[in-house]
Write a protein that holds these residues in place. Structure first.
Motif, PDB file in Angstrom:
ATOM      1  N   PHE A  47      -0.056 -20.736  12.671  1.00  0.00           N
ATOM      2  CA  PHE A  47       0.260 -21.785  11.696  1.00  0.00           C
ATOM      3  C   PHE A  47       1.419 -22.649  12.198  1.00  0.00           C
ATOM      4  O   PHE A  47       1.358 -23.881  12.136  1.00  0.00           O
ATOM      5  CB  PHE A  47       0.597 -21.147  10.347  1.00  0.00           C
ATOM      6  CG  PHE A  47       0.979 -22.118   9.269  1.00  0.00           C
ATOM      7  CD1 PHE A  47       0.060 -23.019   8.760  1.00  0.00           C
ATOM      8  CD2 PHE A  47       2.274 -22.137   8.753  1.00  0.00           C
ATOM      9  CE1 PHE A  47       0.406 -23.929   7.761  1.00  0.00           C
ATOM     10  CE2 PHE A  47       2.640 -23.029   7.757  1.00  0.00           C
ATOM     11  CZ  PHE A  47       1.705 -23.937   7.261  1.00  0.00           C
ATOM     12  N   ALA A  48       2.467 -22.006  12.723  1.00  0.00           N
ATOM     13  CA  ALA A  48       3.637 -22.744  13.220  1.00  0.00           C
ATOM     14  C   ALA A  48       3.247 -23.687  14.359  1.00  0.00           C
ATOM     15  O   ALA A  48       3.676 -24.854  14.385  1.00  0.00           O
ATOM     16  CB  ALA A  48       4.715 -21.766  13.689  1.00  0.00           C
ATOM     17  N   GLU A  49       2.413 -23.182  15.273  1.00  0.00           N
ATOM     18  CA  GLU A  49       1.976 -24.022  16.406  1.00  0.00           C
ATOM     19  C   GLU A  49       1.130 -25.202  15.931  1.00  0.00           C
ATOM     20  O   GLU A  49       1.291 -26.334  16.411  1.00  0.00           O
ATOM     21  CB  GLU A  49       1.169 -23.175  17.400  1.00  0.00           C
ATOM     22  CG  GLU A  49       2.013 -22.210  18.207  1.00  0.00           C
ATOM     23  CD  GLU A  49       1.187 -21.099  18.849  1.00  0.00           C
ATOM     24  OE1 GLU A  49      -0.063 -21.231  18.900  1.00  0.00           O
ATOM     25  OE2 GLU A  49       1.794 -20.105  19.301  1.00  0.00           O
ATOM     26  N   LEU A  50       0.226 -24.944  14.993  1.00  0.00           N
ATOM     27  CA  LEU A  50      -0.643 -26.011  14.491  1.00  0.00           C
ATOM     28  C   LEU A  50       0.144 -27.074  13.721  1.00  0.00           C
ATOM     29  O   LEU A  50      -0.123 -28.270  13.851  1.00  0.00           O
ATOM     30  CB  LEU A  50      -1.746 -25.419  13.598  1.00  0.00           C
ATOM     31  CG  LEU A  50      -2.845 -24.659  14.336  1.00  0.00           C
ATOM     32  CD1 LEU A  50      -3.727 -23.884  13.358  1.00  0.00           C
ATOM     33  CD2 LEU A  50      -3.707 -25.609  15.165  1.00  0.00           C
ATOM     34  N   VAL A  51       1.112 -26.631  12.912  1.00  0.00           N
ATOM     35  CA  VAL A  51       1.952 -27.591  12.166  1.00  0.00           C
ATOM     36  C   VAL A  51       2.724 -28.467  13.143  1.00  0.00           C
ATOM     37  O   VAL A  51       2.801 -29.695  12.983  1.00  0.00           O
ATOM     38  CB  VAL A  51       2.914 -26.849  11.200  1.00  0.00           C
ATOM     39  CG1 VAL A  51       3.979 -27.801  10.668  1.00  0.00           C
ATOM     40  CG2 VAL A  51       2.132 -26.228  10.043  1.00  0.00           C
ATOM     41  N   HIS A  52       3.279 -27.851  14.165  1.00  0.00           N
ATOM     42  CA  HIS A  52       4.039 -28.611  15.175  1.00  0.00           C
ATOM     43  C   HIS A  52       3.150 -29.653  15.841  1.00  0.00           C
ATOM     44  O   HIS A  52       3.536 -30.815  16.005  1.00  0.00           O
ATOM     45  CB  HIS A  52       4.609 -27.649  16.218  1.00  0.00           C
ATOM     46  CG  HIS A  52       5.569 -28.300  17.172  1.00  0.00           C
ATOM     47  ND1 HIS A  52       5.153 -28.859  18.368  1.00  0.00           N
ATOM     48  CD2 HIS A  52       6.915 -28.497  17.100  1.00  0.00           C
ATOM     49  CE1 HIS A  52       6.211 -29.369  18.990  1.00  0.00           C
ATOM     50  NE2 HIS A  52       7.289 -29.162  18.239  1.00  0.00           N
ATOM     51  N   ALA A  53       1.926 -29.236  16.198  1.00  0.00           N
ATOM     52  CA  ALA A  53       1.005 -30.156  16.875  1.00  0.00           C
ATOM     53  C   ALA A  53       0.540 -31.272  15.954  1.00  0.00           C
ATOM     54  O   ALA A  53       0.519 -32.450  16.342  1.00  0.00           O
ATOM     55  CB  ALA A  53      -0.196 -29.384  17.410  1.00  0.00           C
ATOM     56  N   LYS A  54       0.166 -30.918  14.732  1.00  0.00           N
ATOM     57  CA  LYS A  54      -0.418 -31.901  13.807  1.00  0.00           C
ATOM     58  C   LYS A  54       0.620 -32.873  13.240  1.00  0.00           C
ATOM     59  O   LYS A  54       0.251 -33.934  12.737  1.00  0.00           O
ATOM     60  CB  LYS A  54      -1.155 -31.181  12.680  1.00  0.00           C
ATOM     61  CG  LYS A  54      -2.442 -30.507  13.148  1.00  0.00           C
ATOM     62  CD  LYS A  54      -3.135 -29.738  12.037  1.00  0.00           C
ATOM     63  CE  LYS A  54      -4.356 -28.990  12.550  1.00  0.00           C
ATOM     64  NZ  LYS A  54      -5.407 -29.881  13.092  1.00  0.00           N
ATOM     65  N   THR A  55       1.907 -32.516  13.292  1.00  0.00           N
ATOM     66  CA  THR A  55       2.955 -33.434  12.824  1.00  0.00           C
ATOM     67  C   THR A  55       3.700 -34.059  14.009  1.00  0.00           C
ATOM     68  O   THR A  55       4.728 -34.702  13.819  1.00  0.00           O
ATOM     69  CB  THR A  55       3.980 -32.703  11.922  1.00  0.00           C
ATOM     70  OG1 THR A  55       4.630 -31.662  12.678  1.00  0.00           O
ATOM     71  CG2 THR A  55       3.321 -32.109  10.693  1.00  0.00           C
ATOM     72  N   ALA A  56       3.159 -33.865  15.222  1.00  0.00           N
ATOM     73  CA  ALA A  56       3.787 -34.374  16.447  1.00  0.00           C
ATOM     74  C   ALA A  56       5.262 -33.983  16.515  1.00  0.00           C
ATOM     75  O   ALA A  56       6.121 -34.782  16.882  1.00  0.00           O
ATOM     76  CB  ALA A  56       3.630 -35.900  16.527  1.00  0.00           C
ATOM     77  N   GLY A  57       5.536 -32.724  16.129  1.00  0.00           N
ATOM     78  CA  GLY A  57       6.903 -32.215  16.184  1.00  0.00           C
ATOM     79  C   GLY A  57       7.757 -32.607  14.992  1.00  0.00           C
ATOM     80  O   GLY A  57       8.954 -32.294  14.935  1.00  0.00           O
ATOM     81  N   GLY A  58       7.149 -33.300  14.013  1.00  0.00           N
ATOM     82  CA  GLY A  58       7.914 -33.749  12.843  1.00  0.00           C
ATOM     83  C   GLY A  58       8.318 -32.611  11.914  1.00  0.00           C
ATOM     84  O   GLY A  58       9.295 -32.717  11.176  1.00  0.00           O
TER      85      GLY A  58
END
Length: 328
Positions: A47-58
């Motif tokens: 989940f943490a990796e996907l959130v980072h990717a989908k928010t472009a690090g936001g």
């Protein structure tokens, strides 16, 4: 766009950055009492990796494991509601002490296969969402555990051995079942159980191969009896205020990451049992896939009243989940 490929790439990155706003990333805390290598631990990191990717690090999910924040599963809903953490993963059986509805996935011998566990989870999900919403949070995703068995010091080869167990169980129902079967049972978290296991005060554990492997139970309990007691779930939940403070685009990214994590976790479970068994055997665990019939009968007899007792505690919503599951 004019210019060299590298210039176009840099311009594209800059535009993407500006689109998300030239601000510092938002950090959200998320915790679980399980190791990073366990199924719930892998869910949190996915989940943490996907959130980072989908928010472009936001958005950065600051994940912690092994109850390092001092929050065990049974207290997770209260901790997320009070925003001690922004999000958390909790074993549903432990939540059932305060919120009986969450006990459905760990009812004995109800969902003893993956298709049954999937159906039960689908039937229960709306009720989970409603309960969490009442506590100021939203359900992110669920994680299945491989089927629960019994880790023990001695091979579980007779009813007499079953009755000699001092066993760590994971919810009130499993504690009751083991006591009715004649064992001594303690309903405690893994974090609290480990010192008792190490000292020998607890000589058996009801857990999947997954939870046991994550805790290296083979160091103390070298036998595993495959009884397919239940395929329980863990629940990942997020504080609603933390979620609503994000802009619409970021909320969509969180939702997509959660849905993708859930799909990944239920897909991951397929090969997990084989992985666990390979790891267990490598570490000297004797896996008993042919538990004697008298032992199985003693456990099923002890569990006979569990579903009706849970229905009484969970109320109409609980009865509706079981009714819907039976239709599938």
């Amino acid at each position: 766009m004019q210019g060299s490929p590298s210039l176009r790439l840099m311009t594209g990155i800059a535009m993407a950055f500006l689109a998300h706003g030239a601000y510092a990333a938002t950090t959200l805390t998320m915790t679980t009492e399980y190791p990073a290598t366990s199924m719930p631990g892998q869910g949190v990191s996915t989940f943490a990796e996907l959130v980072h990717a989908k928010t472009a690090g936001g958005v950065i999910i600051d994940a912690s494991y092994d109850a390092s924040k001092g929050i065990k599963s049974g207290d997770m809903i209260d901790a997320v509601e009070a925003r001690k953490v922004d999000a958390g993963d909790a074993f549903a059986g432990a939540l059932a002490t305060k919120y009986p509805l969450f006990g459905v996935s760990s009812l004995p011998f109800l969902a003893d296969s993956l298709p049954k566990a999937r159906n039960l989870n689908k039937a229960a999900r709306p009720a989970y969402e409603k309960l969490l919403a009442a506590h100021g949070q939203k359900l992110l995703y669920t994680t299945p555990w491989p089927a629960s068995g019994i880790w023990s010091k001695q091979k579980l080869d007779s009813v007499a051995t079953l009755k000699s167990l001092s066993i760590r169980t994971y919810d009130a129902t499993s504690q009751d079942v083991m006591q009715k079967a004649g064992a001594q049972a303690k309903n405690i978290s893994f974090a609290d159980a480990m010192p008792l296991i190490a000292s020998g005060e607890v000589n058996a554990v009801l857990s999947s191969g997954d939870g046991g492997a994550g805790r290296k139970l083979w160091e103390y309990l070298p036998h595993f009896a495959e009884i397919n007691y239940a395929m329980p779930i863990s629940v990942a939940t997020m504080n609603l205020q933390a979620y609503q403070a994000l802009d619409a685009r970021t909320r969509r990214a969180i939702d997509q990451a959660a849905a993708q994590t859930e799909a990944e976790q239920w897909k991951r479970i397929d090969g997990r049992l084989q992985q666990n068994y390979a790891s267990m055997r490598k570490n000297g665990v004797a896996i008993n896939a042919s538990v004697p019939l008298p032992v199985r009968k003693a456990l099923k007899d002890a569990a006979a009243d569990s579903v009706s007792a849970w229905k009484s505690a969970a109320g109409p919503e609980g009865a509706a989940i079981l009714k819907q599951t039976a239709k599938r």
